[in-house]
Design a protein around this motif. Sequence first.
Motif, PDB file in Angstrom:
ATOM      1  N   CYS A  62       0.827  -1.095   0.022  1.00 53.66           N
ATOM      2  CA  CYS A  62       0.058   0.001   0.111  1.00 53.66           C
ATOM      3  C   CYS A  62       0.666   1.395   0.073  1.00 53.66           C
ATOM      4  O   CYS A  62       1.909   1.257   0.695  1.00 53.66           O
ATOM      5  CB  CYS A  62      -1.049   0.135   1.230  1.00 53.66           C
ATOM      6  SG  CYS A  62      -2.206  -1.155   1.263  1.00 53.66           S
ATOM      7  N   PRO A  90      -5.862   4.620   3.759  1.00 46.97           N
ATOM      8  CA  PRO A  90      -7.021   3.920   4.111  1.00 46.97           C
ATOM      9  C   PRO A  90      -7.826   2.762   3.277  1.00 46.97           C
ATOM     10  O   PRO A  90      -8.051   1.735   3.526  1.00 46.97           O
ATOM     11  CB  PRO A  90      -7.919   4.825   4.857  1.00 46.97           C
ATOM     12  CG  PRO A  90      -6.964   6.079   5.161  1.00 46.97           C
ATOM     13  CD  PRO A  90      -5.876   6.011   4.029  1.00 46.97           C
ATOM     14  N   GLU A  91      -7.956   3.565   2.079  1.00 53.68           N
ATOM     15  CA  GLU A  91      -8.627   2.646   0.978  1.00 53.68           C
ATOM     16  C   GLU A  91      -8.009   1.373   0.809  1.00 53.68           C
ATOM     17  O   GLU A  91      -8.475   0.201   0.523  1.00 53.68           O
ATOM     18  CB  GLU A  91      -8.817   3.599  -0.046  1.00 53.68           C
ATOM     19  CG  GLU A  91      -9.547   3.017  -1.247  1.00 53.68           C
ATOM     20  CD  GLU A  91      -9.831   3.839  -2.557  1.00 53.68           C
ATOM     21  OE1 GLU A  91     -10.309   3.316  -3.370  1.00 53.68           O
ATOM     22  OE2 GLU A  91      -9.552   4.952  -2.436  1.00 53.68           O
ATOM     23  N   CYS A  92      -6.746   1.451   0.716  1.00 56.88           N
ATOM     24  CA  CYS A  92      -5.798   0.158   0.609  1.00 56.88           C
ATOM     25  C   CYS A  92      -5.923  -0.462   1.629  1.00 56.88           C
ATOM     26  O   CYS A  92      -6.034  -1.947   1.559  1.00 56.88           O
ATOM     27  CB  CYS A  92      -4.257   0.770   0.149  1.00 56.88           C
ATOM     28  SG  CYS A  92      -3.232  -0.578  -0.511  1.00 56.88           S
ATOM     29  N   GLN A  93      -5.747  -0.087   2.700  1.00 56.82           N
ATOM     30  CA  GLN A  93      -5.689  -1.108   4.059  1.00 56.82           C
ATOM     31  C   GLN A  93      -6.822  -1.778   4.118  1.00 56.82           C
ATOM     32  O   GLN A  93      -6.909  -3.051   4.617  1.00 56.82           O
ATOM     33  CB  GLN A  93      -5.213  -0.220   5.190  1.00 56.82           C
ATOM     34  CG  GLN A  93      -3.873   0.201   5.587  1.00 56.82           C
ATOM     35  CD  GLN A  93      -3.673   0.831   6.481  1.00 56.82           C
ATOM     36  OE1 GLN A  93      -4.021   1.882   7.132  1.00 56.82           O
ATOM     37  NE2 GLN A  93      -2.564   0.281   7.219  1.00 56.82           N
ATOM     38  N   GLU A  94      -8.221  -1.208   3.963  1.00 60.45           N
ATOM     39  CA  GLU A  94      -9.413  -1.680   4.119  1.00 60.45           C
ATOM     40  C   GLU A  94      -9.590  -2.788   2.885  1.00 60.45           C
ATOM     41  O   GLU A  94     -10.388  -3.735   3.124  1.00 60.45           O
ATOM     42  CB  GLU A  94     -10.345  -0.697   3.912  1.00 60.45           C
ATOM     43  CG  GLU A  94     -10.213   0.188   5.287  1.00 60.45           C
ATOM     44  CD  GLU A  94     -11.396   1.398   5.087  1.00 60.45           C
ATOM     45  OE1 GLU A  94     -12.420   1.061   4.309  1.00 60.45           O
ATOM     46  OE2 GLU A  94     -11.230   2.383   5.560  1.00 60.45           O
ATOM     47  N   SER A  95      -9.111  -2.616   1.620  1.00 56.92           N
ATOM     48  CA  SER A  95      -9.188  -3.657   0.672  1.00 56.92           C
ATOM     49  C   SER A  95      -8.231  -4.425   0.681  1.00 56.92           C
ATOM     50  O   SER A  95      -7.824  -5.446   1.426  1.00 56.92           O
ATOM     51  CB  SER A  95      -9.596  -2.896  -0.563  1.00 56.92           C
ATOM     52  OG  SER A  95      -8.462  -2.173  -0.813  1.00 56.92           O
ATOM     53  N   SER A  96      -7.428  -4.446  -0.455  1.00 53.31           N
ATOM     54  CA  SER A  96      -6.088  -5.261  -0.677  1.00 53.31           C
ATOM     55  C   SER A  96      -5.069  -4.510  -1.511  1.00 53.31           C
ATOM     56  O   SER A  96      -5.575  -3.567  -2.303  1.00 53.31           O
ATOM     57  CB  SER A  96      -6.299  -6.534  -1.142  1.00 53.31           C
ATOM     58  OG  SER A  96      -6.666  -6.686  -2.643  1.00 53.31           O
ATOM     59  N   TYR A 149      -6.579  -2.362  -4.720  1.00 53.21           N
ATOM     60  CA  TYR A 149      -6.273  -0.780  -4.748  1.00 53.21           C
ATOM     61  C   TYR A 149      -5.656  -0.356  -5.900  1.00 53.21           C
ATOM     62  O   TYR A 149      -5.925   0.579  -6.628  1.00 53.21           O
ATOM     63  CB  TYR A 149      -5.703  -0.223  -3.334  1.00 53.21           C
ATOM     64  CG  TYR A 149      -5.173   0.992  -3.447  1.00 53.21           C
ATOM     65  CD1 TYR A 149      -6.017   1.904  -3.105  1.00 53.21           C
ATOM     66  CD2 TYR A 149      -3.806   1.564  -3.792  1.00 53.21           C
ATOM     67  CE1 TYR A 149      -5.920   3.298  -2.761  1.00 53.21           C
ATOM     68  CE2 TYR A 149      -3.764   2.781  -3.671  1.00 53.21           C
ATOM     69  CZ  TYR A 149      -4.608   3.697  -3.220  1.00 53.21           C
ATOM     70  OH  TYR A 149      -4.315   5.040  -3.330  1.00 53.21           O
ATOM     71  N   PRO A 172     -15.587   2.995  -1.996  1.00 54.60           N
ATOM     72  CA  PRO A 172     -15.103   2.988  -0.610  1.00 54.60           C
ATOM     73  C   PRO A 172     -15.800   3.584   0.636  1.00 54.60           C
ATOM     74  O   PRO A 172     -15.553   3.370   1.691  1.00 54.60           O
ATOM     75  CB  PRO A 172     -13.705   4.016  -0.911  1.00 54.60           C
ATOM     76  CG  PRO A 172     -13.463   4.196  -2.157  1.00 54.60           C
ATOM     77  CD  PRO A 172     -14.936   3.807  -3.036  1.00 54.60           C
ATOM     78  N   ASN A 173     -16.827   4.207  -0.061  1.00 55.50           N
ATOM     79  CA  ASN A 173     -17.924   4.791   1.363  1.00 55.50           C
ATOM     80  C   ASN A 173     -18.938   4.018   1.580  1.00 55.50           C
ATOM     81  O   ASN A 173     -19.880   4.125   2.505  1.00 55.50           O
ATOM     82  CB  ASN A 173     -18.287   6.308   0.673  1.00 55.50           C
ATOM     83  CG  ASN A 173     -17.275   7.147   0.609  1.00 55.50           C
ATOM     84  OD1 ASN A 173     -16.376   7.438   1.342  1.00 55.50           O
ATOM     85  ND2 ASN A 173     -17.239   7.973  -0.542  1.00 55.50           N
ATOM     86  N   PRO A 194     -14.935  -3.825   1.361  1.00 56.12           N
ATOM     87  CA  PRO A 194     -14.245  -3.839   0.156  1.00 56.12           C
ATOM     88  C   PRO A 194     -15.043  -4.527  -1.213  1.00 56.12           C
ATOM     89  O   PRO A 194     -14.354  -4.791  -2.168  1.00 56.12           O
ATOM     90  CB  PRO A 194     -12.776  -4.303   0.392  1.00 56.12           C
ATOM     91  CG  PRO A 194     -12.949  -5.183   1.234  1.00 56.12           C
ATOM     92  CD  PRO A 194     -14.161  -4.835   2.264  1.00 56.12           C
TER      93      PRO A 194
END
Length: 623
Positions: free
Chosen positions: A154, A165-171, A175, A566-567, A572
């Motif tokens: 990330c 955060p968007e990357c951490q919450e998904s993969s 991302y 993301p919202n 994800p």
Amino acid sequence: MRLVLPNPGLDLRIPNYEDLDRIEKEEAEGSDRPKWDNKAQYILTCVGFCIGLGNVWRFPYLCQSHGGGAFLIPFLILLVLEGMPLLLLEFAIGQRLRKGSVGVWRSISPYLTGIGIASMLVSFLVGLYYNTLIAWILWYLFNSFQSPLPWTQCPLNDNRTGFVPECQESSTVDYFFYRVTLNSSASIAESGGIHWPIVLCLLAAWTIVAICCIRGISTSGKAVYVTAILPYIVLTIFLIRGLTLKGALSGLTFLFTPDLEELMKPMTWLDAGAQVFYAFGLAWGGLISFSSYNPVHNNCMQDAVILSVVTGFTSVYAAMVTYSIIGFRATEKYDNCISENIMTLLNAFNLPEDNITTSNYEAALIHLNSSHPDVVLGLDIKTCDMHTLLSEGVEGTGLAFIVFTEAITKMPGSPVWSVLLFLMLLCLGLSTLFGNIEGVVVPLKDLHVFPKHWPHEALTGTTCFVAFLITLLFAQPSGLYWVNLFDSFAGSVPLLTTGLFEMIAVVYIYGIDRFNEDFKFMTGRKPGIFWQVSWRFISPLIVMVILVFYLVTLAQEELTYLVWDPNAVEFPSLVPTLYPSWINAVIFLLAGVPSVAVPVYAVCRLVLNCCKKRSVSKEKLSP
């Protein structure tokens, strides 16, 4: 009694056998009309056109969705009953009449020119989104020449105090695809300007296609020696590597173990029938153009059988490669799931680290659940099921840009494997696009859309430039959703309707008896009983059933698409979202216009001819 519709003037519109022998002599002595350097070049071009990205990512997804090996049975049956007959019909009629898709059907009857126009429209629309996929492939290929690969970690946030955060919450792979590569919006209605890295990749993709197709088969025919052969070499390398990965055999076992209940479901057969059209590139017009460059007495039946065998084999072979990777990925997820559950149990019961291992996990869980049911019930113990992980369907772009890239990051020397993967996908996409461009440029030439004095280079260059401008639509943040829309509708109903009209035109308007005699003249013998029955009854019936069921199924379900948001609460995971109402107009342009091109053109021509006859008769009556 054989049903053949009236077709006055046919003998005047098509060359007779003496003309064909003369044309063959002129071509042998060196005429202006293009021709193949040798038989291998022709077969490789057809193989490259038929074997495309769909064989690598659409076919495995359909296998995954329909019970693994269960999908292979209807696919191979329909490949023989639906694909082979229509393939031979296109090869034979193109070779006999020596013209492209518009010229062939206009020669049979001027009222059938709409078949060629429909094929041209489908080829153009499919080519638009197909080359967008190639642009994405080029982006990943460019980014593969670095270590570590950019989708392995990330990026830092703006303050450089943590990760995005968007990357951490998904993969990391999700991302990189949705945010870095495409900068995806949360709706197809949100344009949000142009994503310039994709614009540059689109420019590069269309430039490559224009250069390879600039002089028709004389240049693209040379390129296929690389684009058609290299994918098989890379697939073999990946298969050998895949078989050495942990869990590969689990994936292959899933692929070749049929779930026979799936054979009772109509959708399994419908998807198999539609996949045959995609796998062969039927009704796109490219195969008719390619076969028209053959010698008059070429054995087109042998070509059709060879191509059918190669297409069926490649689909299964590519699925084996894909499932070895899917098996590896599923095993990794399964092992991680077990490891997390073990850690949860060890922490909850304060057990020594080696007290629970993967080998005794099931027994330990059963023991703890019987002795401390309340405690275990309150823990976040995940259900780890290998079959469920293998059955997780990942369609199309997700298979190439997410599943494969994720698996590659876990392989030693990952940049090398990444370069090989996207080089293979690039070759697969380009070799199919050669046929698409041929299926657009030749009809445009026959329809006299461009001035007659324009050379072939100018026609190809103009076509590619116009296509590049249109594909800027896919360079928007909503581009992914537009690509999926084109994929769903541009190459579905139009292909089926065009294929059906082709069979009706040859059997009942050109005349099956005349076609049989042509076949005997070209190959030395008439087609056997299998081909006769297939052309007259079986293949048209299969296509009609698939078409009707497809339309009924489409009408009964709400049109949705998957959104990266993301919202959203589901993030994800991709969020199913209803299409806006105006999308129906776009769907009609993509699927409706090519589908109705045949009857609309025929009616318009009929009305025009009637008006001309009336005006002529009035002139005669007037003093």
